[in-house]
Enzyme design. Structure first.
Site, PDB file in Angstrom:
ATOM      1  N   LYS A  32      35.719 119.941  25.855  1.00  0.00           N
ATOM      2  CA  LYS A  32      35.293 119.658  27.205  1.00  0.00           C
ATOM      3  C   LYS A  32      34.132 120.076  27.910  1.00  0.00           C
ATOM      4  O   LYS A  32      33.238 121.078  27.538  1.00  0.00           O
ATOM      5  CB  LYS A  32      36.361 120.776  28.445  1.00  0.00           C
ATOM      6  CG  LYS A  32      36.804 120.834  29.606  1.00  0.00           C
ATOM      7  CD  LYS A  32      37.874 121.491  30.352  1.00  0.00           C
ATOM      8  CE  LYS A  32      37.753 121.593  31.712  1.00  0.00           C
ATOM      9  NZ  LYS A  32      38.974 121.928  31.903  1.00  0.00           N
ATOM     10  N   SER A  47      42.849 120.299  34.888  1.00  0.00           N
ATOM     11  CA  SER A  47      41.269 119.671  34.716  1.00  0.00           C
ATOM     12  C   SER A  47      40.932 119.167  33.388  1.00  0.00           C
ATOM     13  O   SER A  47      40.331 117.955  33.379  1.00  0.00           O
ATOM     14  CB  SER A  47      40.486 120.469  34.790  1.00  0.00           C
ATOM     15  OG  SER A  47      40.243 121.903  34.866  1.00  0.00           O
ATOM     16  N   SER A  54      45.116 124.147  33.921  1.00  0.00           N
ATOM     17  CA  SER A  54      44.362 123.134  33.340  1.00  0.00           C
ATOM     18  C   SER A  54      44.220 122.657  32.061  1.00  0.00           C
ATOM     19  O   SER A  54      44.336 121.123  31.277  1.00  0.00           O
ATOM     20  CB  SER A  54      42.767 123.409  33.576  1.00  0.00           C
ATOM     21  OG  SER A  54      42.768 123.400  35.452  1.00  0.00           O
TER      22      SER A  54
END
Lengths: 482, 473
Positions: free
Chosen positions: A67, A142, A166
């Protein structure tokens, strides 16, 4: 032959038997990443080379994605925000360092909701991430790009972060496994903070066993993170097959009460009831328990108050002074003002204003400190149940992945939704895993299992057994021939 | 007339190897931005690690200030935007300072005073900003250095008291060896609060704060300046406003920085990246053992038990090392008054003249004791003692060895002196007849004896023997 949509065990075997080399795997991953980029937008950065490392790790030579809120020295790290669009870190996050040492091969940095604040995968500065199962649907966030990269078969695993849901939410929407271990099990050093007391690192994989492999490599005490736990000296991947007979789970009755008009939710709940029966069939004891609705309804507001407050402070370093874009202004206040005004999207600014308001002297007691008390109350309630139970099991989400034009359960929704239960694990730092349990309207749905803090080994063991009986291990959106 | 009420907030940089929350070096560097790490720059993703040495030193000060110690070490965040604050917040301690409700006894000009300490807390220093004509430069070397802030109650009543307190506190830092506290290097800095009240008022007046006053001299003049300003306002029947002012040393005036309505809300909240750390009883006890006797107690000891004057005591305690040296002199058996005379008088004089410190010399209290015994036993003269001491200080040698090397012991043997006396008399028979004739030549003869022996004969004995020998002739 494609390898990267296989599990880590299969890829390991192929590498060890010299059916394929790590170069070939890397090239396959890059090719796929580029091929899917236009439609799905998983990556902020796709790398073009990697360094080989000698190691005996099962992950040696295995491709993965990170990420874009994880600090990687000399590799652009944007947190999908304009204010960091050119930021190249000078140091490595501990999780990246560990993966590097294991010989795992980084393919790219994945798109996320800006600064990890958001659950749609639509707010990154490089555009929206689309769901591999249905391009008209969100993947959730996310950690959107990390979920997409695994679901698309670009990489067998990816690293994400989870402050409210997330990792587990996008995992559920895209039919992959999403796991966040106990708070402190993985060092947060180098993870761009959203809300420090809630932030967890974790992984996306295609099966529970792979999650255990990945966590075995990245967990461990870190002197650079004072909240990191002491080593538990366990290999989670070795105890997955432990007997679970007599293990006790509970589910929350109130969460399953739904209005009759929502057929999709009904189907999800029916699926859940079948899942419970399957769990019982392999030896789990599953009880229905009741929790005060007031506590359940407090989950989301409590989360918003604490996370916005911490986020405001955590992101106060983004001023354009010691790094980031520095606009030319007459004085330093104007400079900071301009950098932040142009650097953040409206959604982010909204959270910062909320956070700032919540922390103000005159509001702090009523808003922030009360939220912290409610958090404690919720965690105590669940932990008390964990005295008796090994974990709880619930549907991960109350719906399949939503369409881009559909409205989600957002701040405006005062009521409680099943997915708000995912917040409990962040409040209490508990290990929590979501994995596929069925298909509804041609979209994957998922189950969540959560255990008491530090019981990562047991949770993975139980999830592995449930995954086995459900039969949705490694479901795929259908293979493209790239 | 008004009574001034003054409170001080004293920031001191602690002396540690590394910074408070990072492993970067804590030290002065000529090269800007060289003692830094990603943590000091507040780069995304960094986390703080608490420096145990800084905690230990803070605890030492808290204990020396007679403070209550909390059960857990807990940090808070103070949030504000300024370019010298890279993270956008400072890690500090608001709710659970490492020390609270303490006091420090100080000696003022003519009395003693118990100064109440509100709290002392551990935090991190900011970066250093140099403002130039149309731009500013930031040096992050200072960012993250452990900073201990000590806050007094508003209980000081004059600029002299404030300075006496600051000097006592600074000496405490030095005695406990937690800081160098050099104001010329910015290692110790003050915020000063001043308010005025009429003699019979029950409530404190409105306080005005002056931030970042750097030297003790500036603190003194800032207080006096602010007392003048507030007195004028009150005399005019005006009202003192609660505000923050800046003291300009050159103009000797204070200027408004911001008024109360513009006060910043720092939105303090608990630092989530540092879990509460239990301060163990054993740790506290171990640190307590390392605290030496402080100035105030030593002064009492010297004046009450050793009969030294306050001036003498003050001279000795100015530096801990000097006072330790004195204590050692007494311990090896030198009479305190005599020890003080030699140390504070002779040796300190030499040190000051040569810009040296007591730790620079190799002469030990034991050596001095031996020397003083020689003097007391008449083996050497006071003149010889001073000569030897000076030479020993200059060459950093054991004075007792020097005495042997230079052969400057005193001749104290009756027979030996008698022989020398007769030798000189035989050589100067005319002097003997002059003496017999009643001329005043006695001292001249003594002079001749001294000359012959290079002053080594004991003067008193010589005088006595010479008289006897002259009578015999």
């Amino acid at each position: 032959m494609q390898y990267l949509n296989l599990t880590i065990d299969d890829i390991r075997k192929a590498l060890d038997n010299k059916e394929v080399t790590s170069d070939e795997l890397f090239n396959e991953a890059i090719k796929k990443a580029n091929y899917y980029q236009k439609d799905y937008n998983s990556f902020v950065t796709i790398l073009d080379n990697y360094e080989k490392v000698e190691s005996n790790s099962i992950l040696n030579g295995v491709c993965y994605a990170l990420k874009d809120n994880i600090s990687t020295k000399k590799i652009l790290t944007t947190a999908s925000s304009n204010i960091l669009k050119d930021y190249v870190p000078v140091y490595d996050a501990t999780v990246y360092k560990k993966l590097k040492e294991s010989g795992a091969v980084l393919v790219g940095k994945t798109v996320m909701d800006e600064l990890a604040m958001g659950g749609s995968g639509t707010t990154g500065h490089t555009g929206i991430v689309r769901n591999p199962w249905d391009i008209t649907r969100q993947i959730g966030g996310s950690s959107a790009g990390s979920a997409a990269a695994v679901a698309l078969g670009i990489v067998p695993f990816a690293i994400g972060s989870d402050t409210g849901d997330s990792i587990r939410k996008p995992a559920s929407y895209s039919g992959v496994v999403g796991f966040k271990p106990t708070y402190g099990r993985i060092s947060r050093y180098g993870l761009f903070p959203f809300a420090s007391s809630l932030d967890h690192l974790g992984c996306f994989t295609r099966c529970v066993k792979d999650a255990a492999y990945v966590i075995d490599v990245i967990k461990g005490h870190d002197d650079k993170d004072m909240t990191s736990l002491n080593d538990d000296n366990k290999e989670y991947s070795k105890s997955l097959d432990n007997d679970i007979k007599g293990r006790k789970l509970f589910y929350i009755k109130e969460a399953l009460e739904c209005d009759d008009n929502n057929s999709e939710l009904k189907e999800i709940i029916n699926n859940f009831k079948q899942t419970i029966e399957k769990c019982r069939s392999i030896g789990f004891e599953v009880d229905e328990i009741s929790i005060d609705n007031k506590l359940l309804e407090a989950l989301y507001p409590t989360y918003m108050v604490i996370s916005c407050a911490e986020a405001t402070s955590n992101n106060a370093n983004l001023t354009g002074i010691s790094f980031g874009p520095r606009p030319l202004e007459k004085n330093v206040n104007d400079l900071i003002f301009k950098a932040r005004t142009t650097g953040f999207s409206e959604l982010i600014k909204r959270r910062f204003i909320l956070g700032s308001y919540i922390l103000q002297k005159e509001n702090q007691e009523k808003l922030f400190l009360n939220a912290c008390r409610v958090r404690r109350l919720i965690v105590d309630t669940i932990n008390k149940l964990f005295d008796k139970y090994d974990g709880y099991i619930m549907p991960s989400m109350s719906s399949i992945a939503v369409k881009f034009d559909e409205k989600e359960n957002q701040v405006s929704n005062k009521n409680f939704a099943i997915e708000h239960l995912l917040l409990i694990a962040n409040f209490g730092g508990m290990p929590s895993i979501s994995f596929p349990c069925g298909i509804v309207n041609n979209m994957p749905i998922s189950i969540n299992m959560t255990s008491g803090a530090k019981n990562d080994e047991l949770l993975l063991n139980m999830a592995y057994k449930v995954e086995e009986v459900l039969g949705y291990k490694g479901i795929n959106r259908g293979d493209d021939n790239v | 007339m008004y009574k001034a009420v003054i409170g001080l907030e004293v920031h001191v940089e602690l002396k540690t190897a590394s910074k408070n929350f990072s492993t970067a070096v804590n030290g002065n560097s000529q090269t800007h931005n060289s003692n830094i790490s990603e943590i000091d720059l507040g780069y995304p993703g960094i986390l703080p690690t608490v420096n145990k040495e800084a905690v230990k030193k803070s605890l030492k000060v808290a204990l020396a200030l007679n403070c209550k110690i909390p059960e857990y070490l807990i940090f808070d965040r103070k949030n504000y935007f300024y370019p010298d604050l890279p993270k956008g917040y400072q890690i500090t301690q608001l709710h659970h300072p490492i020390g609270t409700d303490g006091y420090l006894m100080i000696n003022t000009k003519d009395t003693v005073k118990k100064v109440l300490i509100h709290d002392t807390h551990l935090e991190e220093d900011t970066a250093n900003i140099e403002h130039l004509s149309n731009y500013s430069l930031i040096d992050y070397n200072r960012a993250g250095i452990p900073l201990l802030e000590t806050v007094t109650e508003p209980c000081l009543n004059s600029s002299d008291e404030a300075i006496a307190f600051l000097e006592a506190l600074r000496s405490l830092f030095l005695y406990c060896s937690v800081a160098d506290a050099r104001s010329d290097l910015g290692q110790i800095r003050c915020d000063v609060n001043v308010s005025l009240m009429r003699e019979n008022d029950k409530e404190l007046g409105t306080r005005v704060e002056m931030k970042g006053v750097n030297s003790f001299a500036a603190v003194k003049s800032a207080i006096e300046c602010e007392i003048r300003r507030q007195t004028e306002i009150l005399d005019r029947g005006g009202e003192v406003l609660q505000e923050t002012r800046r003291y300009d040393e050159v103009a000797d005036e204070t200027y408004l920085m911001r008024s109360k309505v513009d006060a910043i809300d720092y939105k303090y909240y608990i630092e989530p990246n540092i879990p509460p750390i239990k301060i163990e009883k054993e740790f506290i006890e171990a640190v307590k053992k390392e605290i030496p006797l402080l100035q105030y107690e030593r002064i009492n000891n010297y004046t009450n038990n050793y009969n030294l004057t306050k001036v003498e005591a003050l001279t000795l305690v100015k530096e801990k090392e000097l006072s330790d040296y004195f204590d050692e002199m007494v311990k090896v058996g030198i009479e305190p008054k005599i020890a003080c005379n030699w140390l504070a008088g002779f040796i300190l004089g030499y040190l000051n003249k040569n810009y040296l410190s007591i730790i620079d010399i190799k002469i030990t209290p034991k050596m001095l004791k031996d020397l003083i015994e020689l003097l007391d036993g008449g083996k050497i003269s006071i003149k010889q003692m001073k000569e030897v001491l000076t030479k020993a200080l200059k060459e950093n040698k054991d004075p007792n060895i020097l005495i042997k090397e230079l052969n400057i012991s005193q001749i104290t043997d009756d027979e030996e002196i008698k022989n020398i006396v007769n030798e000189v008399l035989d050589e100067n028979l005319n002097l003997v007849s002059d003496y017999k004739a009643g001329k005043r030549v006695f001292d001249f003869i003594i002079g001749q004896i001294m000359k012959k022996t290079k002053g080594r004969v004991n003067p008193a004995m010589t005088s006595k023997i010479l008289k006897e020998e002259l009578e015999k002739r």
